[in-house]
Structures are given as C-alpha cells and as structure tokens.
Motif scaffolding. Structure first.
Motif, PDB file in Angstrom:
ATOM      1  N   THR A 205       0.803  -1.221   0.000  1.00 45.07           N
ATOM      2  CA  THR A 205       0.000   0.000   0.000  1.00 45.07           C
ATOM      3  C   THR A 205       0.838   1.274   0.000  1.00 45.07           C
ATOM      4  OG1 THR A 205      -0.141  -0.037   2.413  1.00 45.07           O
ATOM      5  CG2 THR A 205      -1.909  -1.138   1.200  1.00 45.07           C
ATOM      6  N   SER A 206       2.148   1.123   0.054  1.00 50.59           N
ATOM      7  CA  SER A 206       3.025   2.282   0.140  1.00 50.59           C
ATOM      8  C   SER A 206       3.669   2.582  -1.214  1.00 50.59           C
ATOM      9  CB  SER A 206       4.121   2.019   1.176  1.00 50.59           C
ATOM     10  OG  SER A 206       5.099   3.028   1.120  1.00 50.59           O
ATOM     11  N   ASN A 207       3.948   3.841  -1.431  1.00 51.04           N
ATOM     12  CA  ASN A 207       4.709   4.236  -2.624  1.00 51.04           C
ATOM     13  C   ASN A 207       6.211   4.211  -2.365  1.00 51.04           C
ATOM     14  OD1 ASN A 207       2.381   4.653  -4.111  1.00 51.04           O
ATOM     15  ND2 ASN A 207       2.205   6.780  -3.470  1.00 51.04           N
ATOM     16  N   HIS A 208       6.594   3.848  -1.137  1.00 51.84           N
ATOM     17  CA  HIS A 208       8.002   3.851  -0.751  1.00 51.84           C
ATOM     18  C   HIS A 208       8.379   2.516  -0.122  1.00 51.84           C
ATOM     19  CE1 HIS A 208       7.997   8.133  -1.558  1.00 51.84           C
ATOM     20  NE2 HIS A 208       6.912   8.248  -0.809  1.00 51.84           N
ATOM     21  N   PRO A 209       8.508   1.456  -0.940  1.00 50.80           N
ATOM     22  CA  PRO A 209       8.808   0.135  -0.380  1.00 50.80           C
ATOM     23  C   PRO A 209      10.178   0.079   0.308  1.00 50.80           C
ATOM     24  CG  PRO A 209       8.897   0.072  -2.773  1.00 50.80           C
ATOM     25  CD  PRO A 209       8.348   1.415  -2.384  1.00 50.80           C
TER      26      PRO A 209
END
Length: 93
Positions: free
Chosen positions: A32-36
């Motif tokens: 759900t994050s844009n910053h894995p």
C-alpha cells in the motif's frame, strides 16, 4: 567468530519469521506504500532491534541466573502457554 552458531542463528530466526504476523504486516505496508524501501528499512530495523534486545537480555540473564534455572523457567513458561492453548475453548465466529 563461530560460523556454526552464526548459521544456526540465521536459520532459526529466518524459519521462525516466515509467515509471522510481522511479515504479513510488512507485505501489507509494502503493497500500500509508494516507498517500499522505507518499509524495508523500517521492518529490518525493527527486527534488528528486537533481536538485539533478545540477545542482550539473554546474555544478561545468563550471567545473573544459573543456566539450569533459565532452562527451567523457559520450560515452565512454554508449558503454561501450551496448556492455555490446549485448554482454552475456541471462540465461535
């Protein structure tokens, strides 16, 4: 360095963490994050910190208490947890 102990520790922690709720949380956060990369660094840091605390507390306890007492306390703790799991009725959904 004791390479056998290093390998045993790695395998034990790796296998015990597979499918753990922390791994499921990392999958959910990563999906759900844009910053894995931030999710990876956060989860890896948390695992490192908890492992450090476990080793530190274990080493400190081993210096204060005799080894037999530590083993006995661990056995009693696992026995209590096992009995609670077996004897506690399952909740109906």
């Amino acid at each position: 360095m004791d390479w056998n102990l290093l390998g045993l520790s790695f395998v034990a922690v790796f296998l015990s963490e597979l499918g753990d709720k922390s791994q499921v949380a990392a999958i959910a956060l990563g999906g759900t994050s844009n910053h894995p990369r931030a999710v990876f660094l956060g989860t890896a840091g948390a695992l490192l910190l908890t492992s450090f605390l476990g080793v530190f507390l274990g080493a400190t306890t081993a210096q204060v208490l005799p080894t037999q007492w530590v083993k006995l306390l661990a056995a009693v703790g696992f026995l209590i947890m096992g009995l609670r799991l077996v004897l506690t009725p399952a909740e109906a959904d």
